[in-house]
Design a protein around this motif. Structure first.
Motif, PDB file in Angstrom:
ATOM      1  N   UNK A 109       5.668  13.138  -4.202  1.00  0.00           N
ATOM      2  CA  UNK A 109       6.360  12.427  -5.280  1.00  0.00           C
ATOM      3  C   UNK A 109       6.265  13.158  -6.616  1.00  0.00           C
ATOM      4  N   UNK A 110       5.222  13.918  -6.798  1.00  0.00           N
ATOM      5  CA  UNK A 110       5.058  14.605  -8.079  1.00  0.00           C
ATOM      6  C   UNK A 110       4.603  13.682  -9.186  1.00  0.00           C
ATOM      7  N   UNK A 111       3.894  12.617  -8.815  1.00  0.00           N
ATOM      8  CA  UNK A 111       3.474  11.625  -9.813  1.00  0.00           C
ATOM      9  C   UNK A 111       2.536  12.229 -10.857  1.00  0.00           C
ATOM     10  N   UNK A 112       1.597  13.070 -10.404  1.00  0.00           N
ATOM     11  CA  UNK A 112       0.645  13.661 -11.359  1.00  0.00           C
ATOM     12  C   UNK A 112       1.353  14.598 -12.340  1.00  0.00           C
ATOM     13  N   UNK A 114       5.547   3.623   8.731  1.00  0.00           N
ATOM     14  CA  UNK A 114       5.186   5.023   8.969  1.00  0.00           C
ATOM     15  C   UNK A 114       6.338   5.973   8.628  1.00  0.00           C
ATOM     16  N   UNK A 115       7.550   5.511   8.897  1.00  0.00           N
ATOM     17  CA  UNK A 115       8.718   6.349   8.638  1.00  0.00           C
ATOM     18  C   UNK A 115       8.869   6.616   7.149  1.00  0.00           C
ATOM     19  N   UNK A 141       5.714   0.746  -4.675  1.00  0.00           N
ATOM     20  CA  UNK A 141       6.286   1.805  -3.849  1.00  0.00           C
ATOM     21  C   UNK A 141       6.098   1.494  -2.357  1.00  0.00           C
ATOM     22  N   UNK A 142       6.958   2.094  -1.554  1.00  0.00           N
ATOM     23  CA  UNK A 142       6.832   1.876  -0.109  1.00  0.00           C
ATOM     24  C   UNK A 142       6.407   3.163   0.603  1.00  0.00           C
ATOM     25  N   UNK A 143       5.991   4.153  -0.178  1.00  0.00           N
ATOM     26  CA  UNK A 143       5.526   5.408   0.431  1.00  0.00           C
ATOM     27  C   UNK A 143       4.522   6.092  -0.474  1.00  0.00           C
ATOM     28  N   UNK A 178      -5.612   1.071  -4.487  1.00  0.00           N
ATOM     29  CA  UNK A 178      -5.483  -0.246  -3.845  1.00  0.00           C
ATOM     30  C   UNK A 178      -4.125  -0.336  -3.143  1.00  0.00           C
ATOM     31  N   UNK A 179      -3.086   0.149  -3.822  1.00  0.00           N
ATOM     32  CA  UNK A 179      -1.749   0.143  -3.218  1.00  0.00           C
ATOM     33  C   UNK A 179      -1.727   0.992  -1.952  1.00  0.00           C
ATOM     34  N   UNK A 180      -2.452   2.105  -1.969  1.00  0.00           N
ATOM     35  CA  UNK A 180      -2.550   2.966  -0.779  1.00  0.00           C
ATOM     36  C   UNK A 180      -3.174   2.195   0.384  1.00  0.00           C
ATOM     37  N   UNK A 181      -4.218   1.455   0.082  1.00  0.00           N
ATOM     38  CA  UNK A 181      -4.884   0.670   1.122  1.00  0.00           C
ATOM     39  C   UNK A 181      -3.953  -0.419   1.665  1.00  0.00           C
ATOM     40  N   UNK A 182      -3.160  -1.007   0.773  1.00  0.00           N
ATOM     41  CA  UNK A 182      -2.197  -2.029   1.207  1.00  0.00           C
ATOM     42  C   UNK A 182      -1.130  -1.383   2.092  1.00  0.00           C
ATOM     43  N   UNK A 183      -0.667  -0.198   1.676  1.00  0.00           N
ATOM     44  CA  UNK A 183       0.333   0.525   2.474  1.00  0.00           C
ATOM     45  C   UNK A 183      -0.214   0.907   3.851  1.00  0.00           C
TER      46      UNK A 183
END
Lengths: 299, 299
Positions: free
Chosen positions: A52-55, A235-236, A297-299, A224-229
């Motif tokens: 994503x290039x978020x950083x 997976x797709x 986000x969903x990914x 936390x969002x990563x853990x929720x994801x």
């Protein structure tokens, strides 16, 4: 001139993220141009591609709100993306997390081999520090401050410590507590996110405190969002295996707070992150949207 | 005051090497003090311990001949020794050279495990760059130049490229030619030795050319001596397995030049290295002795 362009700061976050990410990628391609044809160098290109290039966005946006042009800040953005890419390549190794899928593609050690992944990661870390010496970024003092802070954020008092705590947790008799997992994540992912957000203030030689507070809340919300994801994700879309942590019996924010509790905590952190930006007024609109994005986000 | 001390520059090389190496080790211990108790941090201490400290000596001696005190240059010496230690830890991994013995002791991945070795190496690389930002070293400009040159020497156009070429050679159909192995070594070991020797000139903001020429000849002589030790060395002294390269069917300077030819080439290179130091006169006595030492050492 048939059209009036909207002022840059009104550009919606998603467009800005894409634009900044493309700029970072172009910078990385440019500095890696002419590398040797050995597999290690091909793997470096592969590893920084996608994502994503978020950083890198945080670096460029944090710079922008201080009046610093992306032509200056993009080298710092490229540096943190190179460093982040190295950490993923090493983290995915069989000796570490043993992941075969990253960003929807084969991980470096699967596409090549372990030695290539180790060396490509090593070279990407060196490249990150080299990028911070680029003259475009600013004065020697500024570039040196960026080097110092990134070295600290990346090393045994930052990201690597987080990884080490993560590994230690896997063999521990009892799962981590909430405070332990918070400390772990503050290092593993938080340190680099903090550096990214602060970089603009460092470049402008201004107070880093508001961006640091923003980043610390954002980093935790991100994890936390990563853990929720990991539990709810597709997976797709995420491009990585789902239920990986849960299957491994690892403590996560979801296992500790419950799914609803984790979602609430993430929302609270986003509010906290946005509040830290008050001092920047409207200029921080994109950073506020970025915080919202991190938990939706969903990914 | 019963005794007159000899001036520092007359101190014989071996004593100076020991003194400088002890100073470098003390510096590394100091900056790593208070690291977390996870195995990764213990492994970092373990990895920088021992070794001849030749690179750190080159930094301090190159600085000394420019009138720069070791109290300044020791941070740069510690940086290159941390970087060198990281490269050995990763190089020894099963996925790379698969060595179980280093400096007469179990390698990091044998004493701990692969993940610990990967992370300890990663953190040591970050530590190297952090050390170069230490204010004691000099102006921001000087420290930044050291960072830039070390990042280049360490990365995909330097040391890592050398490692990558080495790995590629192992699976190649034909053994390397003399010019290929020379290029490989100029990157794999030469780049870091060059940085070490040049660092003093960088700190003094003086012409780097003489030290660069010295280092390039020295680095190649060093590697030829290594190949000779692989054949003629005593395992108890070298602290690593003997005939390792020959057994693996790798091209070495000995296999390409013959034992006598390799020894002659090493002697010629030492003469070349010493000639490059003419401009420094007597002040370079220790560096000349260092060059002699490199080809006469038994470990």
């Amino acid at each position: 001139m048939g059209h009036h362009k909207a002022p840059r700061r009104c550009k919606v976050f998603q467009d800005q993220l894409k634009e900044d990410s493309a700029r970072t990628q172009a910078c990385l391609r440019a500095v890696m141009k002419g590398l040797h044809s050995v597999p290690v160098c091909a793997a470096m290109h592969y590893a920084v591609d996608g994502g994503k290039g978020l950083r890198g966005f945080l670096v460029q946006e944090g710079a922008r709100i201080h009046g610093i042009d992306p032509a200056q800040s993009v080298y710092a953005a490229a540096a943190v993306e190179a460093l982040h890419a190295y950490s993923l390549v090493h983290d995915d190794l069989p000796a570490m997390d043993d992941d075969d899928l990253r960003r929807g593609q084969a991980t470096v050690h699967v596409k090549w081999d372990d030695a290539t992944a180790i060396l490509a990661g090593d070279a990407l870390q060196a490249l990150a520090f080299e990028l911070l010496t680029w003259a475009e970024i600013g004065s020697a003092q500024v570039r040196l401050a960026l080097v110092m802070e990134l070295a600290r954020a990346a090393g045994a008092r930052g990201m690597v410590l987080g990884q080490a705590l993560d590994i230690a947790a896997e063999t521990a008799d009892t799962p981590l507590t909430l405070s332990e997992i918070t400390e772990l994540q503050a290092n593993k992912t938080g340190a680099l996110i903090r550096w990214s957000a602060e970089a603009g203030a460092i470049m402008a030689e201004r107070n880093r405190e508001p961006l640091r507070k923003y980043a610390d809340a954002l980093g935790l919300a991100f994890q936390i969002a990563d853990d929720i994801l990991d539990v709810e994700g597709d997976e797709a879309k995420t491009g990585k295996r789902v239920n990986k942590d849960a299957d491994a019996g690892k403590a996560t924010f979801v296992s500790l707070l419950g799914l609803d509790g984790a979602k609430q905590r993430a929302r609270d952190l986003v509010a906290e992150a946005c509040a830290a930006l008050d001092v920047y007024g409207d200029k921080a609109a994109n950073l506020r949207q970025a915080a919202e994005f991190v938990i939706s986000r969903d990914s």
